[in-house]
Design an enzyme around this catalytic site. Structure first.
Site, PDB file in Angstrom:
ATOM      1  N   MET A  70       0.840  -1.179   0.000  1.00 36.78           N
ATOM      2  CA  MET A  70       0.000   0.000   0.000  1.00 36.78           C
ATOM      3  C   MET A  70       0.889   1.247   0.000  1.00 36.78           C
ATOM      4  SD  MET A  70      -2.769   1.181   2.890  1.00 36.78           S
ATOM      5  CE  MET A  70      -1.553   1.146   4.190  1.00 36.78           C
ATOM      6  N   PRO A  71       0.904   2.024  -1.082  1.00 29.01           N
ATOM      7  CA  PRO A  71       1.739   3.233  -1.114  1.00 29.01           C
ATOM      8  C   PRO A  71       1.178   4.311  -0.178  1.00 29.01           C
ATOM      9  CG  PRO A  71       1.082   2.571  -3.332  1.00 29.01           C
ATOM     10  CD  PRO A  71       0.265   1.784  -2.376  1.00 29.01           C
ATOM     11  N   ILE A  72       2.086   5.018   0.485  1.00 28.50           N
ATOM     12  CA  ILE A  72       1.726   6.150   1.327  1.00 28.50           C
ATOM     13  C   ILE A  72       2.543   7.345   0.857  1.00 28.50           C
ATOM     14  CG2 ILE A  72       1.677   7.118   3.650  1.00 28.50           C
ATOM     15  CD1 ILE A  72       1.548   4.250   4.710  1.00 28.50           C
ATOM     16  N   ARG A 130      -2.617   5.872  -0.023  1.00 31.94           N
ATOM     17  CA  ARG A 130      -2.878   6.794   1.085  1.00 31.94           C
ATOM     18  C   ARG A 130      -2.073   8.060   0.856  1.00 31.94           C
ATOM     19  NH1 ARG A 130      -5.982   3.085   1.197  1.00 31.94           N
ATOM     20  NH2 ARG A 130      -6.394   1.731   2.965  1.00 31.94           N
TER      21      ARG A 130
END
Length: 90
Positions: free
Chosen positions: A26-28, A65
């Site tokens: 999940m990239p933030i 995100r």
């Protein structure tokens, strides 16, 4: 002048183990900028950054995100002088 700077695109550490098994992480994205932008401008920034990350690394937009950290002018400096002091001429 209100400065905005993209600080980092990181992967959420909790998902590292799943990613190692072949699943995408999940990239933030963390954005630090001075306070003062209009809510509409921040909403547009969130959408465009999400789109850019999805397009550039193939991430699912629903898993991206984006965090905006707004910093008060008294807590942001350049050359050791806060923006607050620069604008007040002190």
């Amino acid at each position: 002048m209100i400065a905005a700077r993209l600080i980092l695109v990181a992967e959420h550490a909790r998902h590292r183990e799943r990613a190692e098994k072949g699943k995408k992480r999940m990239p933030i994205v963390s954005i630090h900028m001075r306070k003062g932008r209009k809510p509409e401008a921040k909403k547009m920034l969130l959408r465009k950054v999400t789109d850019a990350v999805a397009e550039s690394i193939g991430a699912d937009p629903a898993k991206i995100r984006v965090l905006i950290h707004e910093v008060d002018d008294s807590h942001w400096s350049v050359g050791g002088i806060s923006y607050e002091d620069q604008e007040n001429g002190t």
